[in-house]
Design an enzyme around this catalytic site. Structure first.
Site, PDB file in Angstrom:
ATOM      1  N   GLU A  97       0.864  -1.194   0.000  1.00  0.00           N
ATOM      2  CA  GLU A  97       0.000   0.000   0.000  1.00  0.00           C
ATOM      3  C   GLU A  97       0.899   1.242   0.000  1.00  0.00           C
ATOM      4  O   GLU A  97       1.882   1.283   0.736  1.00  0.00           O
ATOM      5  CB  GLU A  97      -0.907  -0.046   1.244  1.00  0.00           C
ATOM      6  CG  GLU A  97      -1.718   1.200   1.543  1.00  0.00           C
ATOM      7  CD  GLU A  97      -2.654   1.632   0.422  1.00  0.00           C
ATOM      8  OE1 GLU A  97      -3.577   0.892   0.068  1.00  0.00           O
ATOM      9  OE2 GLU A  97      -2.447   2.736  -0.112  1.00  0.00           O
ATOM     10  N   ASP A 129       5.018   1.653  -4.276  1.00  0.00           N
ATOM     11  CA  ASP A 129       4.224   1.395  -5.480  1.00  0.00           C
ATOM     12  C   ASP A 129       4.302  -0.105  -5.819  1.00  0.00           C
ATOM     13  O   ASP A 129       5.392  -0.635  -6.085  1.00  0.00           O
ATOM     14  CB  ASP A 129       4.799   2.238  -6.627  1.00  0.00           C
ATOM     15  CG  ASP A 129       4.054   2.037  -7.938  1.00  0.00           C
ATOM     16  OD1 ASP A 129       3.177   1.154  -8.017  1.00  0.00           O
ATOM     17  OD2 ASP A 129       4.363   2.776  -8.892  1.00  0.00           O
ATOM     18  N   ASP A 188      -8.591   2.123  -7.099  1.00  0.00           N
ATOM     19  CA  ASP A 188      -9.096   3.441  -7.494  1.00  0.00           C
ATOM     20  C   ASP A 188      -9.673   3.345  -8.909  1.00  0.00           C
ATOM     21  O   ASP A 188      -8.969   2.945  -9.830  1.00  0.00           O
ATOM     22  CB  ASP A 188      -7.951   4.465  -7.458  1.00  0.00           C
ATOM     23  CG  ASP A 188      -7.388   4.609  -6.048  1.00  0.00           C
ATOM     24  OD1 ASP A 188      -8.151   4.992  -5.149  1.00  0.00           O
ATOM     25  OD2 ASP A 188      -6.193   4.312  -5.847  1.00  0.00           O
ATOM     26  N   THR A 227     -16.658  -5.696   3.658  1.00  0.00           N
ATOM     27  CA  THR A 227     -16.249  -4.489   4.387  1.00  0.00           C
ATOM     28  C   THR A 227     -17.496  -3.693   4.773  1.00  0.00           C
ATOM     29  O   THR A 227     -18.557  -3.867   4.182  1.00  0.00           O
ATOM     30  CB  THR A 227     -15.335  -3.589   3.526  1.00  0.00           C
ATOM     31  OG1 THR A 227     -16.070  -3.177   2.380  1.00  0.00           O
ATOM     32  CG2 THR A 227     -14.084  -4.310   3.092  1.00  0.00           C
TER      33      THR A 227
HETATM   34  C1  LIG Z   1     -10.037   2.842  -3.308  1.00  0.00           C
HETATM   35  S1  LIG Z   1      -8.775   2.318  -2.211  1.00  0.00           S
HETATM   36  C2  LIG Z   1      -9.347   0.719  -1.690  1.00  0.00           C
HETATM   37  C3  LIG Z   1      -8.708   0.250  -0.431  1.00  0.00           C
HETATM   38  C4  LIG Z   1      -9.109  -1.158   0.071  1.00  0.00           C
HETATM   39  N1  LIG Z   1      -8.698  -2.213  -0.843  1.00  0.00           N
HETATM   40  C5  LIG Z   1     -10.588  -1.255   0.379  1.00  0.00           C
HETATM   41  O1  LIG Z   1     -11.278  -2.034  -0.290  1.00  0.00           O
HETATM   42  O2  LIG Z   1     -11.070  -0.532   1.269  1.00  0.00           O
HETATM   43  C6  LIG Z   1      -7.417   1.925  -3.293  1.00  0.00           C
HETATM   44  C7  LIG Z   1      -6.090   1.862  -2.561  1.00  0.00           C
HETATM   45  O3  LIG Z   1      -5.061   1.431  -3.439  1.00  0.00           O
HETATM   46  C8  LIG Z   1      -3.864   2.120  -3.130  1.00  0.00           C
HETATM   47  N2  LIG Z   1      -3.018   2.062  -4.341  1.00  0.00           N
HETATM   48  C9  LIG Z   1      -3.299   2.568  -5.561  1.00  0.00           C
HETATM   49  N3  LIG Z   1      -2.319   2.297  -6.433  1.00  0.00           N
HETATM   50  C10 LIG Z   1      -1.369   1.590  -5.736  1.00  0.00           C
HETATM   51  C11 LIG Z   1      -0.117   1.033  -6.088  1.00  0.00           C
HETATM   52  N4  LIG Z   1       0.366   1.139  -7.333  1.00  0.00           N
HETATM   53  N5  LIG Z   1       0.589   0.394  -5.144  1.00  0.00           N
HETATM   54  C12 LIG Z   1       0.107   0.274  -3.872  1.00  0.00           C
HETATM   55  N6  LIG Z   1      -1.080   0.783  -3.481  1.00  0.00           N
HETATM   56  C13 LIG Z   1      -1.811   1.426  -4.398  1.00  0.00           C
HETATM   57  C14 LIG Z   1      -4.337   3.502  -2.744  1.00  0.00           C
HETATM   58  O4  LIG Z   1      -3.401   4.179  -1.926  1.00  0.00           O
HETATM   59  C15 LIG Z   1      -5.637   3.203  -2.002  1.00  0.00           C
HETATM   60  O5  LIG Z   1      -5.429   3.046  -0.621  1.00  0.00           O
END
Ligand SMILES: C[S@@+](CC[C@H](N)C(=O)[O-])C[C@H]1O[C@@H](n2cnc3c(N)ncnc32)[C@H](O)[C@@H]1O
EC number: 2.1.1.33
Length: 238
Positions: free
Chosen positions: A93, A120, A143, A216
């Site tokens: 994350e 990343d 996202d 969730t």
């Molecule tokens: C919309 S949130 C969903 C979080 C969680 N999976 C949930 O269902 O509540 C998407 C998450 O992906 C993380 N994220 C996006 N691109 C990423 C990447 N390339 N590497 C690691 N984390 C990433 C963002 O920081 C964010 O916390």
């Protein structure tokens, strides 16, 4: 903890801007999140380095490895690790407060089969994940990048599907879930076109939420409001 991203440079030393699936929005960490990082990082945190991980060294056993990209605050990841002690979990994350929250929850739950990274995930995959070593890759509610001009930022795209395939064991599963219908269609389109995968769904493109993916709070609320959630599993078959 090291930096969340690294830059690429041209031969002349100019920075190349990468298209990433996230924007940095650090925000403040709560005392609890900061404290959990300070206390737990040496046991549960893995720093980014350009060297392949040795799972046996990381977890002290050869149990199947489940990787989760973008675990948010980590609640469902910690629950899964708790429910499946026979598996090893690595969560990746970029959002530091989320990493802190996940470590705090993991400590509270007393799980020992979970490690986290704050970097990343695309770079982690490229530099640290050995071939044929991941039994399941989880990507829950990535996202969605709603606007068409931002679709290029969606993490699920042809290059991503191609990059992760060799990391999965043969028969390994890429499990996606989204509450954004347009993204679910995009996921299906990308994965159908990617060589070396098959959709495990037997009735249409989607599967019911599998028991192993915890519901969730956000999702339960969505259900009550009549919003949909799409679960998708593709298997590496070549
Ligand atoms: C919309 S949130 C969903 C979080 C969680 N999976 C949930 O269902 O509540 C998407 C998450 O992906 C993380 N994220 C996006 N691109 C990423 C990447 N390339 N590497 C690691 N984390 C990433 C963002 O920081 C964010 O916390």
């Amino acid at each position: 903890m090291t930096e969340v991203t690294k830059n690429d440079f041209t031969e002349e030393g100019k920075i190349v801007r990468k298209i990433r699936s996230f924007v940095r929005r650090e925000g403040r960490l709560t005392k609890g999140q900061e404290g959990a990082i300070t206390e737990c990082w040496s046991n549960m945190g893995i720093d980014f380095v350009e060297q392949m991980l040795d799972w046996n060294e990381v977890f002290g056993n050869n149990n199947p490895v489940v990787l989760e990209i973008g675990f948010g605050m980590g609640a469902s990841l910690v629950e899964m690790a708790q429910n499946s002690p026979e598996k090893n979990f690595l969560g990746i994350e970029v959002h530091r407060p989320g990493v802190g929250a996940c470590l705090a929850a993991a400590k509270e739950a007393g799980v020992t089969n979970l490690r986290v990274m704050c970097h990343d995930a695309v770079e982690v995959f490229e530099s640290m994940i050995p071939d044929s070593s991941v039994s399941t890759l989880q990507l829950f509610f990535p996202d969605p990048w709603h606007k068409a001009r931002h679709h290029k930022r969606r993490i699920v795209k042809a290059e991503f599907a191609e990059m992760i395939r060799p990391k999965l064991i043969e028969g390994g599963i890429f499990h996606m879930a989204t509450d954004w219908e347009n993204y679910s269609e995009h996921m299906i389109e990308v994965m159908n076109a990617a060589p070396g995968y098959e959709n495990i769904a037997t009735d249409g493109d989607f599967i019911p939420r599998p028991d192993e993916r915890p519901l969730t709070k956000f999702e339960a609320r969505g259900h009550r409001l009549g919003h949909g959630v799409w679960d998708i599993k593709f298997r590496r078959n070549a």
